[in-house]
Design a protein around this motif. Sequence first.
Motif, short mmCIF file in Angstrom:
data_model
loop_
_atom_site.label_atom_id
_atom_site.label_comp_id
_atom_site.label_asym_id
_atom_site.label_seq_id
_atom_site.Cartn_x
_atom_site.Cartn_y
_atom_site.Cartn_z
N SER A 247 35.50 27.75 41.31
CA SER A 247 35.28 28.88 42.20
C SER A 247 36.23 30.03 41.86
O SER A 247 35.84 31.20 41.82
CB SER A 247 35.47 28.45 43.65
OG SER A 247 35.39 29.55 44.53
N VAL A 248 37.49 29.69 41.60
CA VAL A 248 38.49 30.71 41.27
C VAL A 248 38.15 31.38 39.94
O VAL A 248 38.21 32.61 39.82
CB VAL A 248 39.90 30.08 41.22
CG1 VAL A 248 40.90 31.05 40.59
CG2 VAL A 248 40.37 29.70 42.62
N LEU A 249 37.79 30.61 38.93
CA LEU A 249 37.48 31.19 37.62
C LEU A 249 36.26 32.10 37.68
O LEU A 249 36.25 33.18 37.07
CB LEU A 249 37.25 30.06 36.60
CG LEU A 249 38.50 29.26 36.21
CD1 LEU A 249 38.10 28.07 35.37
CD2 LEU A 249 39.50 30.12 35.48
N LEU A 250 35.23 31.69 38.40
CA LEU A 250 34.04 32.54 38.52
C LEU A 250 34.34 33.83 39.25
O LEU A 250 33.62 34.84 39.09
CB LEU A 250 32.92 31.77 39.25
CG LEU A 250 32.29 30.63 38.45
CD1 LEU A 250 31.29 29.87 39.31
CD2 LEU A 250 31.61 31.14 37.19
N TYR A 251 35.42 33.85 40.03
CA TYR A 251 35.83 35.07 40.73
C TYR A 251 36.42 36.09 39.76
O TYR A 251 36.67 37.24 40.13
CB TYR A 251 36.84 34.72 41.81
CG TYR A 251 37.18 35.87 42.75
CD1 TYR A 251 36.19 36.51 43.49
CD2 TYR A 251 38.49 36.30 42.89
CE1 TYR A 251 36.50 37.55 44.35
CE2 TYR A 251 38.82 37.34 43.74
CZ TYR A 251 37.82 37.96 44.47
OH TYR A 251 38.13 39.00 45.32
N HIS A 252 36.64 35.69 38.51
CA HIS A 252 37.18 36.59 37.49
C HIS A 252 36.10 37.17 36.58
O HIS A 252 36.41 37.88 35.62
CB HIS A 252 38.21 35.85 36.63
CG HIS A 252 39.46 35.48 37.36
ND1 HIS A 252 39.51 34.48 38.30
CD2 HIS A 252 40.71 36.01 37.30
CE1 HIS A 252 40.75 34.40 38.77
NE2 HIS A 252 41.49 35.30 38.19
N VAL A 253 34.83 36.87 36.87
CA VAL A 253 33.74 37.27 35.97
C VAL A 253 32.72 38.12 36.72
O VAL A 253 32.25 37.75 37.79
CB VAL A 253 33.04 36.04 35.36
CG1 VAL A 253 31.99 36.47 34.34
CG2 VAL A 253 34.05 35.10 34.73
N VAL A 254 32.38 39.27 36.10
CA VAL A 254 31.32 40.15 36.61
C VAL A 254 30.19 40.16 35.59
O VAL A 254 30.43 40.22 34.38
CB VAL A 254 31.85 41.58 36.83
CG1 VAL A 254 30.72 42.52 37.27
CG2 VAL A 254 32.98 41.57 37.84
N SER A 255 28.98 40.06 36.07
CA SER A 255 27.82 39.97 35.19
C SER A 255 27.37 41.36 34.75
O SER A 255 26.26 41.82 35.04
CB SER A 255 26.68 39.24 35.89
OG SER A 255 25.60 39.05 35.00
N ALA A 256 28.25 42.06 34.04
CA ALA A 256 27.97 43.38 33.47
C ALA A 256 29.14 43.74 32.59
O ALA A 256 30.23 43.17 32.72
CB ALA A 256 27.78 44.43 34.57
N LYS A 257 28.94 44.70 31.70
CA LYS A 257 30.02 45.13 30.81
C LYS A 257 30.60 46.42 31.36
O LYS A 257 29.94 47.46 31.38
CB LYS A 257 29.48 45.34 29.40
CG LYS A 257 30.55 45.66 28.35
CD LYS A 257 29.91 45.69 26.97
CE LYS A 257 30.94 45.91 25.88
NZ LYS A 257 30.32 45.91 24.54
N ALA A 258 31.83 46.35 31.84
CA ALA A 258 32.47 47.50 32.49
C ALA A 258 33.81 47.78 31.84
O ALA A 258 34.78 47.02 32.03
CB ALA A 258 32.65 47.25 33.98
N PHE A 259 33.87 48.86 31.06
CA PHE A 259 35.15 49.30 30.52
C PHE A 259 35.94 49.98 31.63
O PHE A 259 35.40 50.35 32.68
CB PHE A 259 34.93 50.25 29.35
CG PHE A 259 34.34 49.60 28.13
CD1 PHE A 259 35.15 48.89 27.27
CD2 PHE A 259 32.98 49.69 27.87
CE1 PHE A 259 34.61 48.28 26.14
CE2 PHE A 259 32.43 49.09 26.74
CZ PHE A 259 33.26 48.36 25.88
N SER A 260 37.23 50.17 31.39
CA SER A 260 38.08 50.77 32.43
C SER A 260 37.58 52.16 32.81
O SER A 260 37.67 52.56 33.98
CB SER A 260 39.53 50.82 31.97
OG SER A 260 39.65 51.54 30.76
N LYS A 261 37.03 52.90 31.84
CA LYS A 261 36.53 54.23 32.13
C LYS A 261 35.29 54.20 33.02
O LYS A 261 34.92 55.23 33.62
CB LYS A 261 36.22 54.98 30.84
CG LYS A 261 35.12 54.36 30.00
CD LYS A 261 34.89 55.13 28.71
CE LYS A 261 33.83 54.47 27.85
NZ LYS A 261 32.53 54.39 28.48
N ASP A 262 34.64 53.04 33.11
CA ASP A 262 33.44 52.91 33.93
C ASP A 262 33.77 52.60 35.39
O ASP A 262 32.88 52.63 36.25
CB ASP A 262 32.55 51.78 33.39
CG ASP A 262 32.10 52.04 31.96
OD1 ASP A 262 31.83 53.22 31.64
OD2 ASP A 262 32.03 51.07 31.18
#
Length: 607
Positions: A247-262
Amino acid sequence: MLTKKNFFKLSLMLFISFSITTFFTSCDDDDPVIQKDSIVQTAIKSSNLSSLVAALQKADLVSALEANGPFTVFAPTNEAFQALLDANNSWNTLDDIPVETLKAVLLYHVVAAKALSTDLSNGQELTTLNGAKITVDLSNGVQLKTGSDQTVTVTNANIDASNGVVHLIDKVMLPDALFMSIVGIATSNNNFSTLVAALQKADLVSALQADGPFTVFAPTNDAFQSLLDSKAAWSSLDDIPVETLKSVLLYHVVSAKAFSKDLSNGQELTTLNGAKTTVDLSNGVKLTTASGQSVGVTTPDVQASNGVIHIVDAVMLPEALPKDITDLAIATPALSSLVAALQKADLVSALQTNGPFTVFAPTNEAFQALLDSNASWNSLDDIPVETLKTVLLFHVLSGKVVSGDLSDTYVKTLATGPNDENLSLQVEVTGGIEFNGDSKPIDVNIEASNGIIHTIDKVMLPPNIVTLALNNAGFTSLVAALTDSRHTTDFVALLKQDGPYTVFTPTNNAFQALLDSNNMWNSLSDIPIATLEAVLKYHVFGGGNVQSDQLTDNQEITMFDGNKVTVDLTNGAKLETGSGQSVTISLTDVQGTNGVIHVVDKVLLPN
């Protein structure tokens, strides 16, 4: 006529003729010249470099490495290429790698000069035909540091070729992380070894090797160590329940590619855990977690083939970590003596397991009173470890018992007595809750992730069979009978010995029925002492600790007075006495430190 001009021509012809003769004579006398293989030919002849040859052919670089050079080629083995393919879930063969990607990677293995290992110096930067640099590290053999932070070892150096030199290496070198999957990046960076281990334990490696794209907030090893340090029960990843870790590890993943500028200030990112984290750009890039943490992004925008990684300085928690019994005790100043006792008795880890447990927790004042009760005990260190361990386990039940579930009964603790039988703890609720005869609750129903705590005002000492009788208001007549001043036998001293004993204990009602059976007996003092002694001895078996599961039908038990009782299990547990009584055992297995009590509904009469 030999003119000057003709003389010159003749001299020139003689010189050429001499030179030609001398050349052929020299060639006949010298050894034949051995031609070296080129770098490409060397690779072709090595079965361990067949993947490199295939890669060069696919990237159309064969002819480039057949040129005069000189070149230095760091040649990855077949195993190194297989590891590259394994790092990316979408790469099964070299054909799956884009040609331009493969070409850039291969050129990163070539330097436009001949450099033997002896020519290299520590910290030297080598510019490759890719344009990117690699750094030499001679601190432990010959190693190379790549632009993607790999440490690559030269396994076989100085293979000479006609147009340069070849050094075999154990990894495919990558100029940057763009060509590796998220898992590949993590695996190749020693600072993510704990993250990789966590992904493996939670069975999430293959998920992050998929095409994605993903954005992964990657905690460093230091971040994971801080997580472990925050909870007394966790010394390593193995101490974290798998479902919690997942549960903790999945909290570190977003299903999209987001650079810091995004990212934008206040933006909410929904993770694969289902919970959200909020972007905070007020002072650098930070994330506010659902559990209230402020987590800093220390290195943003590490590109991967299937997404992007942002390195973070803490493990992000979707909710506050659950506190187990030991966590709560450690966090409660009034229970510091209990914590110290648990540590001394090596019981902390036992109370960090899943349980559930019920713990009766004595306060610091209760422990001080225990020390004050023994002149030789000035601190916990003066109490023998085994004694302390038994006392502490006597305060623990297996199972979660809230105060509303308590009743007048005996419960089994985790402390053990004869034959490793669990010692019994008396619970009384009538007239107020009391444990072990004289310990009262202070604060009840303190919830923990693995059970419940009730704080109490006294350290409870495991009772022997005499103490069990003394503590139970239902046995006052038995106690009076045992302590009758007319006795020639000191029953109390006898029943305090090591034993073990099995005692069939009549209730107050049983003694009253005995008195009622004789018009001359209005109280115990009316019973002749010889009769009373004989009757009491008929209730004690001195040959062992016999629990109810050890009784068998028609079993004969020789009691302390030499007479026998016979066990009858045809309809419940009963005893047939020498006087013809049929006596019901109403409560079994009240276990003390030196024996066991079975409660009976009649006073046993030998004749």
